[in-house]
Scaffold this active site. Structure first.
Site, PDB file in Angstrom:
ATOM      1  N   PRO A  18       0.792  -1.224   0.000  1.00 43.34           N
ATOM      2  CA  PRO A  18       0.000   0.000   0.000  1.00 43.34           C
ATOM      3  C   PRO A  18       0.826   1.277   0.000  1.00 43.34           C
ATOM      4  CG  PRO A  18      -0.099  -1.096   2.135  1.00 43.34           C
ATOM      5  CD  PRO A  18       0.558  -2.049   1.183  1.00 43.34           C
ATOM      6  N   ARG A  26       5.197  10.983  -2.378  1.00 49.62           N
ATOM      7  CA  ARG A  26       4.855  10.646  -0.993  1.00 49.62           C
ATOM      8  C   ARG A  26       6.076  10.852  -0.091  1.00 49.62           C
ATOM      9  NH1 ARG A  26       4.843   4.502   1.289  1.00 49.62           N
ATOM     10  NH2 ARG A  26       4.007   4.994   3.332  1.00 49.62           N
ATOM     11  N   TYR A  31      11.161   8.755   1.521  1.00 50.11           N
ATOM     12  CA  TYR A  31      11.161   7.719   0.481  1.00 50.11           C
ATOM     13  C   TYR A  31      11.851   8.121  -0.826  1.00 50.11           C
ATOM     14  CZ  TYR A  31       7.871   5.602   3.703  1.00 50.11           C
ATOM     15  OH  TYR A  31       7.302   5.067   4.825  1.00 50.11           O
ATOM     16  N   ASN A  87       7.853  -5.634  -0.929  1.00 51.43           N
ATOM     17  CA  ASN A  87       7.828  -4.522   0.014  1.00 51.43           C
ATOM     18  C   ASN A  87       6.381  -4.441   0.484  1.00 51.43           C
ATOM     19  OD1 ASN A  87       7.748  -2.201   1.473  1.00 51.43           O
ATOM     20  ND2 ASN A  87       8.804  -0.933  -0.037  1.00 51.43           N
ATOM     21  N   ALA A  90       3.067  -0.750   4.867  1.00 56.42           N
ATOM     22  CA  ALA A  90       2.602  -0.754   6.264  1.00 56.42           C
ATOM     23  C   ALA A  90       2.093  -2.136   6.698  1.00 56.42           C
ATOM     24  CB  ALA A  90       1.507   0.290   6.436  1.00 56.42           C
ATOM     25  N   HIS A 113      12.641  -2.862   2.011  1.00 55.74           N
ATOM     26  CA  HIS A 113      12.087  -1.561   2.406  1.00 55.74           C
ATOM     27  C   HIS A 113      12.998  -0.459   1.903  1.00 55.74           C
ATOM     28  CE1 HIS A 113       9.140  -3.417   4.982  1.00 55.74           C
ATOM     29  NE2 HIS A 113      10.096  -4.231   5.382  1.00 55.74           N
ATOM     30  N   ARG A 120      13.318   3.885  12.606  1.00 56.00           N
ATOM     31  CA  ARG A 120      12.150   4.767  12.544  1.00 56.00           C
ATOM     32  C   ARG A 120      11.278   4.554  13.784  1.00 56.00           C
ATOM     33  NH1 ARG A 120       9.318   4.687   6.898  1.00 56.00           N
ATOM     34  NH2 ARG A 120       8.375   6.543   7.843  1.00 56.00           N
TER      35      ARG A 120
END
Ligand code: DQA
Length: 165
Positions: A18, A26, A31, A87, A90, A113, A120
């Site tokens: 997602p 984004r 990213y 990947n 979430a 990832h 994080r």
């Protein structure tokens, strides 16, 4: 002298979870600016490079924002793909169902990832996928995918050497 001209062909399924369709726009600070299309093109270029090393690699990419669609794609990989690079976005941190799908199909899977999930927020530091993956590559931006593709291919080659020495 005999030379073995056996062609090694691997088909690899690359799954993007997602929000990865928004890559490029984004949270670019986290990213980067690379788009999903850039990543898929890079993987195709990498597959062509591997071809020069005598390996025929077919890369099929699929992105979905829906857990069930990703699970269906994992099930659909049976008999079609020898390896998976995923990947899970979430869903990495929430999805027992995706973990069970990977365990269920028993297709070697590498988890990737873009960001380093271990540096994080605490909720990102746990992966439901890692225990059913061969390994995890995290924190190298788009390069994580290229390394993931290399890793799955190296794993499959090693496996076939073990089976047919
Ligand atoms: C991600 C990390 C996840 O925590 C996040 O939810 C993503 C992207 C990554 O590639 O760094 O969507 O999987």
């Amino acid at each position: 002298m005999f030379t073995d001209h056996t062609l090694t062909v691997y088909s690899i399924l690359v799954l993007h979870g997602p929000n990865l369709n928004l890559l490029g726009q984004r949270e670019p600070g986290v990213y980067g600016l690379t788009t999903l299309n850039d990543i898929n093109q890079m993987l195709i270029a990498e597959a062509e490079k591997l071809q020069e090393e005598g390996l025929t690699l077919k890369v099929t990419a699929f992105q979905s924002n829906h857990e069930g669609a990703l699970i269906d794609a994992i099930h659909g990989a049976i008999g079609q793909h020898q390896g998976i690079v995923i990947n899970p976005g979430a869903y990495t941190h929430t999805s027992v169902a995706i973990r069970d799908a990977i365990a269920g199909v028993a297709i070697p899977t590498v988890e990737v990832h873009l960001s380093n999930i271990h540096r994080r927020e605490a909720f990102r530091q746990h992966s439901y996928i890692a225990p059913v993956a061969i390994g995890q590559i995290s924190g190298f931006g788009a390069e994580s995918y290229r390394l993931g593709l290399r890793a799955i291919v190296a794993y499959l080659q090693q496996q076939s050497l073990n089976t047919h020495p």
